[in-house]
Design a protein around this motif. Structure first.
Motif, PDB file in Angstrom:
ATOM      1  N   ILE A  76      -0.136   4.271  -4.241  1.00 20.96           N
ATOM      2  CA  ILE A  76      -1.513   4.725  -4.064  1.00 20.96           C
ATOM      3  C   ILE A  76      -2.012   4.408  -2.652  1.00 20.96           C
ATOM      4  O   ILE A  76      -1.685   3.361  -2.091  1.00 20.96           O
ATOM      5  N   THR A  77      -2.760   5.347  -2.102  1.00 21.96           N
ATOM      6  CA  THR A  77      -3.383   5.171  -0.793  1.00 21.96           C
ATOM      7  C   THR A  77      -4.826   5.653  -0.871  1.00 21.96           C
ATOM      8  O   THR A  77      -5.260   6.181  -1.895  1.00 21.96           O
ATOM      9  N   GLN A  78      -5.535   5.522   0.240  1.00 23.45           N
ATOM     10  CA  GLN A  78      -6.916   5.972   0.306  1.00 23.45           C
ATOM     11  C   GLN A  78      -7.022   7.465   0.605  1.00 23.45           C
ATOM     12  O   GLN A  78      -8.124   7.982   0.739  1.00 23.45           O
ATOM     13  N   SER A  82      -3.868  11.143  -3.165  1.00 23.44           N
ATOM     14  CA  SER A  82      -3.242   9.992  -3.808  1.00 23.44           C
ATOM     15  C   SER A  82      -4.142   9.381  -4.875  1.00 23.44           C
ATOM     16  O   SER A  82      -3.766   9.304  -6.049  1.00 23.44           O
ATOM     17  N   TYR A  83      -5.334   8.928  -4.493  1.00 24.29           N
ATOM     18  CA  TYR A  83      -6.180   8.262  -5.495  1.00 24.29           C
ATOM     19  C   TYR A  83      -6.650   9.236  -6.559  1.00 24.29           C
ATOM     20  O   TYR A  83      -6.849   8.860  -7.706  1.00 24.29           O
ATOM     21  N   SER A  84      -6.783  10.527  -6.212  1.00 27.45           N
ATOM     22  CA  SER A  84      -7.170  11.529  -7.214  1.00 27.45           C
ATOM     23  C   SER A  84      -6.076  11.704  -8.260  1.00 27.45           C
ATOM     24  O   SER A  84      -6.365  11.875  -9.443  1.00 27.45           O
ATOM     25  N   TYR A 105      -3.838  -4.203 -20.446  1.00 30.47           N
ATOM     26  CA  TYR A 105      -4.077  -3.201 -19.399  1.00 30.47           C
ATOM     27  C   TYR A 105      -5.553  -2.791 -19.430  1.00 30.47           C
ATOM     28  O   TYR A 105      -6.123  -2.585 -20.493  1.00 30.47           O
ATOM     29  N   ARG A 106      -6.142  -2.652 -18.258  1.00 33.32           N
ATOM     30  CA  ARG A 106      -7.554  -2.287 -18.131  1.00 33.32           C
ATOM     31  C   ARG A 106      -7.675  -0.899 -17.497  1.00 33.32           C
ATOM     32  O   ARG A 106      -8.242  -0.734 -16.420  1.00 33.32           O
ATOM     33  N   LEU A 107      -7.152   0.091 -18.183  1.00 32.04           N
ATOM     34  CA  LEU A 107      -7.154   1.451 -17.658  1.00 32.04           C
ATOM     35  C   LEU A 107      -8.565   2.026 -17.553  1.00 32.04           C
ATOM     36  O   LEU A 107      -8.862   2.782 -16.625  1.00 32.04           O
ATOM     37  N   GLU A 108      -9.435   1.660 -18.493  1.00 34.30           N
ATOM     38  CA  GLU A 108     -10.815   2.155 -18.434  1.00 34.30           C
ATOM     39  C   GLU A 108     -11.505   1.660 -17.170  1.00 34.30           C
ATOM     40  O   GLU A 108     -12.173   2.426 -16.476  1.00 34.30           O
ATOM     41  N   ASP A 109     -11.334   0.390 -16.874  1.00 33.45           N
ATOM     42  CA  ASP A 109     -11.954  -0.182 -15.684  1.00 33.45           C
ATOM     43  C   ASP A 109     -11.395   0.460 -14.414  1.00 33.45           C
ATOM     44  O   ASP A 109     -12.143   0.773 -13.483  1.00 33.45           O
ATOM     45  N   LEU A 110     -10.092   0.663 -14.386  1.00 32.56           N
ATOM     46  CA  LEU A 110      -9.479   1.319 -13.226  1.00 32.56           C
ATOM     47  C   LEU A 110     -10.037   2.716 -13.046  1.00 32.56           C
ATOM     48  O   LEU A 110     -10.348   3.131 -11.926  1.00 32.56           O
ATOM     49  N   SER A 111     -10.200   3.450 -14.130  1.00 30.35           N
ATOM     50  CA  SER A 111     -10.709   4.816 -14.012  1.00 30.35           C
ATOM     51  C   SER A 111     -12.142   4.830 -13.490  1.00 30.35           C
ATOM     52  O   SER A 111     -12.514   5.705 -12.701  1.00 30.35           O
ATOM     53  N   GLN A 118     -14.121   7.823  -5.630  1.00 33.54           N
ATOM     54  CA  GLN A 118     -14.017   9.256  -5.353  1.00 33.54           C
ATOM     55  C   GLN A 118     -15.388   9.881  -5.112  1.00 33.54           C
ATOM     56  O   GLN A 118     -15.512  10.829  -4.341  1.00 33.54           O
ATOM     57  N   ASN A 119     -16.418   9.352  -5.756  1.00 31.83           N
ATOM     58  CA  ASN A 119     -17.770   9.876  -5.581  1.00 31.83           C
ATOM     59  C   ASN A 119     -18.213   9.872  -4.122  1.00 31.83           C
ATOM     60  O   ASN A 119     -19.060  10.664  -3.729  1.00 31.83           O
ATOM     61  N   GLY A 120     -17.669   8.985  -3.333  1.00 30.19           N
ATOM     62  CA  GLY A 120     -18.111   8.839  -1.955  1.00 30.19           C
ATOM     63  C   GLY A 120     -17.548   9.857  -0.986  1.00 30.19           C
ATOM     64  O   GLY A 120     -17.863   9.816   0.195  1.00 30.19           O
ATOM     65  N   PHE A 121     -16.741  10.785  -1.482  1.00 33.35           N
ATOM     66  CA  PHE A 121     -16.091  11.729  -0.579  1.00 33.35           C
ATOM     67  C   PHE A 121     -16.255  13.152  -1.098  1.00 33.35           C
ATOM     68  O   PHE A 121     -16.146  13.396  -2.290  1.00 33.35           O
ATOM     69  N   PRO A 122     -16.475  14.114  -0.185  1.00 31.44           N
ATOM     70  CA  PRO A 122     -16.605  15.503  -0.638  1.00 31.44           C
ATOM     71  C   PRO A 122     -15.263  16.043  -1.100  1.00 31.44           C
ATOM     72  O   PRO A 122     -14.212  15.589  -0.647  1.00 31.44           O
TER      73      PRO A 122
END
Length: 140
Positions: A76-78, A82-84, A105-111, A118-122
């Motif tokens: 994973i990268t920024q 990748s993050y999408s 595993y904390r998949l909910e928290d990761l999501s 992701q909200n911070g980028f168009p």
């Protein structure tokens, strides 16, 4: 779908509260790397996306590794692609994640973290913003 997002919002709020601890016992007054703010377009974004991403890489190392191995992803990268991809595959795992949750595993928290990041980028293709509105998750 609204129930899933409400659940994710609650999980993220709990994650923030867990990181805050008792302010009387805090050694550092540094803000949480997961501190959020409302963007002018009305979405919830991280106040410092780089710090939030770096903290998430440490906090969710096990979950990221699981998603990477399960779906054969590159590390994973920024970069948006990748993050999408990690977010997409993490969300795919949520409906069947009870066994994983029991294994810690904390998949909910990761999501939630990846969604707010992701909200911070168009969106690259349309130039529109991809906001998921979370309310009252910022404890600051």
């Amino acid at each position: 779908m609204k129930r899933i997002w409400a659940f994710l919002c609650i999980c993220f709020f709990c994650l923030i509260l867990a990181g805050c601890g008792d302010s009387a016992t805090r050694v550092s007054s540094a803000p949480s790397p997961y501190a959020t703010r409302e963007d002018p377009q009305g979405g919830t974004v991280f106040a410092d996306p780089d710090s939030a991403f770096a903290q998430a890489m440490a906090d969710f190392r096990r979950e990221i590794q699981y998603v990477q191995q399960t779906f054969g992803l590159e590390p994973i990268t920024q970069e948006a692609a990748s993050y999408s991809a990690y977010l997409k595959h993490t969300l795919e795992l949520l409906p069947s994640s009870e066994e994983l949750r029991q294994e810690g595993y904390r998949l909910e928290d990761l999501s939630v973290v990846l969604t707010v990041y992701q909200n911070g980028f168009p969106l690259a293709a349309s130039g529109e913003w991809n906001f998921v509105a979370f309310t009252e998750i910022n404890s600051n």
